[in-house]
Design an enzyme around this catalytic site. Structure first.
Site, PDB file in Angstrom:
ATOM      1  N   CYS A   1      -4.185  -1.562  -1.739  1.00  0.00           N
ATOM      2  CA  CYS A   1      -4.646   0.019  -1.950  1.00  0.00           C
ATOM      3  C   CYS A   1      -5.497  -0.256  -3.176  1.00  0.00           C
ATOM      4  O   CYS A   1      -5.285  -0.641  -4.147  1.00  0.00           O
ATOM      5  CB  CYS A   1      -3.151   0.732  -2.586  1.00  0.00           C
ATOM      6  N   ASN A   2      -6.688   0.470  -2.857  1.00  0.00           N
ATOM      7  CA  ASN A   2      -7.751   0.467  -3.896  1.00  0.00           C
ATOM      8  C   ASN A   2      -7.183   1.520  -4.980  1.00  0.00           C
ATOM      9  O   ASN A   2      -7.761   1.192  -6.218  1.00  0.00           O
ATOM     10  CB  ASN A   2      -9.069   1.086  -3.463  1.00  0.00           C
ATOM     11  N   THR A   3      -6.440   2.269  -4.853  1.00  0.00           N
ATOM     12  CA  THR A   3      -6.107   3.481  -5.720  1.00  0.00           C
ATOM     13  C   THR A   3      -5.093   2.444  -6.621  1.00  0.00           C
ATOM     14  O   THR A   3      -5.300   2.913  -7.974  1.00  0.00           O
ATOM     15  CB  THR A   3      -5.385   4.591  -5.268  1.00  0.00           C
TER      16      THR A   3
ATOM     17  N   CYS B   1     -11.042   2.807   0.196  1.00  0.00           N
ATOM     18  CA  CYS B   1      -9.787   3.128   0.331  1.00  0.00           C
ATOM     19  C   CYS B   1      -9.133   2.788   1.761  1.00  0.00           C
ATOM     20  O   CYS B   1     -10.043   2.725   2.863  1.00  0.00           O
ATOM     21  CB  CYS B   1      -9.524   4.820   0.565  1.00  0.00           C
ATOM     22  N   THR B   2      -8.161   1.835   1.929  1.00  0.00           N
ATOM     23  CA  THR B   2      -7.805   1.117   2.985  1.00  0.00           C
ATOM     24  C   THR B   2      -7.465   1.978   4.303  1.00  0.00           C
ATOM     25  O   THR B   2      -7.569   1.577   5.227  1.00  0.00           O
ATOM     26  CB  THR B   2      -6.761   0.068   2.901  1.00  0.00           C
ATOM     27  N   HIS B   3      -7.122   3.155   3.878  1.00  0.00           N
ATOM     28  CA  HIS B   3      -6.671   4.077   5.193  1.00  0.00           C
ATOM     29  C   HIS B   3      -8.056   4.472   5.794  1.00  0.00           C
ATOM     30  O   HIS B   3      -8.096   4.622   7.098  1.00  0.00           O
ATOM     31  CB  HIS B   3      -6.073   5.513   4.602  1.00  0.00           C
TER      32      HIS B   3
ATOM     33  N   ASP C   1       0.854  -1.151  -0.047  1.00  0.00           N
ATOM     34  CA  ASP C   1       0.016   0.042  -0.009  1.00  0.00           C
ATOM     35  C   ASP C   1       0.867   1.330   0.141  1.00  0.00           C
ATOM     36  O   ASP C   1       1.994   1.141   0.370  1.00  0.00           O
ATOM     37  CB  ASP C   1      -0.973   0.051   1.344  1.00  0.00           C
ATOM     38  N   SER C   2       0.251   2.258  -0.461  1.00  0.00           N
ATOM     39  CA  SER C   2       1.117   3.605  -0.275  1.00  0.00           C
ATOM     40  C   SER C   2       1.647   3.783   1.053  1.00  0.00           C
ATOM     41  O   SER C   2       2.673   4.055   1.254  1.00  0.00           O
ATOM     42  CB  SER C   2       0.242   4.818  -0.791  1.00  0.00           C
TER      43      SER C   2
ATOM     44  N   TYR D   1      -1.233   8.656  -2.672  1.00  0.00           N
ATOM     45  CA  TYR D   1      -1.068   8.186  -3.982  1.00  0.00           C
ATOM     46  C   TYR D   1      -2.330   8.473  -5.059  1.00  0.00           C
ATOM     47  O   TYR D   1      -2.278   8.734  -6.214  1.00  0.00           O
ATOM     48  CB  TYR D   1      -0.907   6.813  -4.160  1.00  0.00           C
ATOM     49  N   GLY D   2      -3.559   8.729  -4.155  1.00  0.00           N
ATOM     50  CA  GLY D   2      -4.764   9.309  -4.731  1.00  0.00           C
ATOM     51  C   GLY D   2      -4.379  10.611  -5.734  1.00  0.00           C
ATOM     52  O   GLY D   2      -5.130  10.833  -6.563  1.00  0.00           O
TER      53      GLY D   2
HETATM   54  N1  DGL Z   1      -4.810   3.257   0.935  1.00  0.00           N
HETATM   55  C1  DGL Z   1      -5.019   3.594  -0.597  1.00  0.00           C
HETATM   56  C2  DGL Z   1      -6.260   3.177  -1.199  1.00  0.00           C
HETATM   57  O1  DGL Z   1      -6.781   2.184  -0.579  1.00  0.00           O
HETATM   58  C3  DGL Z   1      -4.853   5.124  -0.802  1.00  0.00           C
HETATM   59  C4  DGL Z   1      -4.238   6.303   0.030  1.00  0.00           C
HETATM   60  C5  DGL Z   1      -3.563   7.135  -0.747  1.00  0.00           C
HETATM   61  O2  DGL Z   1      -4.158   7.779  -1.671  1.00  0.00           O
HETATM   62  O3  DGL Z   1      -2.231   7.173  -0.685  1.00  0.00           O
HETATM   63  O4  DGL Z   1      -6.609   3.642  -1.945  1.00  0.00           O
END
Ligand code: DGL
Length: 249
Positions: free
Chosen positions: A78-80, A180-182, A15-16, A47-48
């Protein structure tokens, strides 16, 4: 007679930043014998907000490292990255790659209005548009949350509930999907604000991983620290978030 040593399965998570640790936890509970490696890039969160070129450069670098470990499988936590780059990665590498995706299918089963919160990049991705078209209904809505992942990444040891509630959009929903996992770190706050069931993609992703590895959906056990290695980004922070915030040790 010495029995031949069977090497453990090696699974690389990526993940990011800290978000994917939630998925790592779910997987670690089900795979107590596996060797788990967590790759992160905390200093580049979010990352988004990266351009396509910036994202591919960052992810290519990390996946080259993942490939060097000769993994049994890799998991994009990471979904992104799943939305924007999973297909490219699958075309490049021969090891299996599982990617987390918003749990729209599961949420929509409950009926009513399903709202998907995601990073701006995931929200406008073709991949999420396709997913919503396939599994959503007429009431399904995707909402981009531009500052949410960074806020969680930066304030994880001291999350302010009032500030988080302020960052969340005012709307009505019958189900919420955390894309988003965050966002999973604040699932309880989201549940409280919207007063409805909240879904993450963790369960479905772990199920797909177990199926791929040919492992039964075994009973939950506490993750064992000796089997988890943190690589890249802010390793110390990721380890503290995993063991202190998530495992509560
Ligand atoms: N955790 C990431 C996700 O699931 C994104 C966080 C980011 O934008 O870095 O999309």
């Amino acid at each position: 007679m010495d029995l031949p040593k069977i090497s453990p399965q090696k699974i690389c998570f990526f993940d990011s930043g800290i978000g994917g640790l939630n998925l790592l936890y779910e997987a670690a509970c089900k795979l107590p014998e596996a060797q788990l490696l967590y790759f992160a890039d905390n200093f580049k969160v979010p990352y988004g907000s990266l351009s396509d070129e910036e994202l591919s450069a960052a992810v290519d670098g990390i996946f080259a490292e993942i490939a060097n470990t000769n993994p049994t499988a890799a998991v994009i936590a990471c979904n992104t990255v799943t939305a924007r780059y999973a297909e490219v990665l699958r075309g490049k590498y021969s090891f299996p790659i599982v990617g987390i995706q918003p749990a729209v299918k599961e949420a929509v089963k409950l009926g009513g209005k399903c709202v998907v919160f995601a990073t701006p990049a995931t929200a406008k991705s073709e991949s999420l548009t396709k997913l919503v078209k396939t599994y959503g209904n007429d009431l399904t809505e995707v909402v981009a949350c531009p500052d949410f992942a960074s806020f969680v990444e930066q304030n994880i040891f001291n999350l302010d509930e009032a500030e988080l509630v302020r960052l969340l959009p005012d709307l009505k929903a019958d189900t919420v999907v955390l894309g988003c996992t965050h966002y999973i770190f604040v699932k309880d706050i989201v549940e409280k604000k919207y007063g409805c069931p909240v879904f993450t993609g963790c369960e479905g992703t772990v199920k797909r991983l177990l199926r791929l590895l040919g492992v039964n959906d075994a009973p939950i056990s506490a993750p064992r620290s000796q089997n988890i290695t943190f690589i890249g980004g802010d390793k110390e922070k990721n380890s503290r978030v995993f063991f202190n915030v998530i495992c509560g040790l």
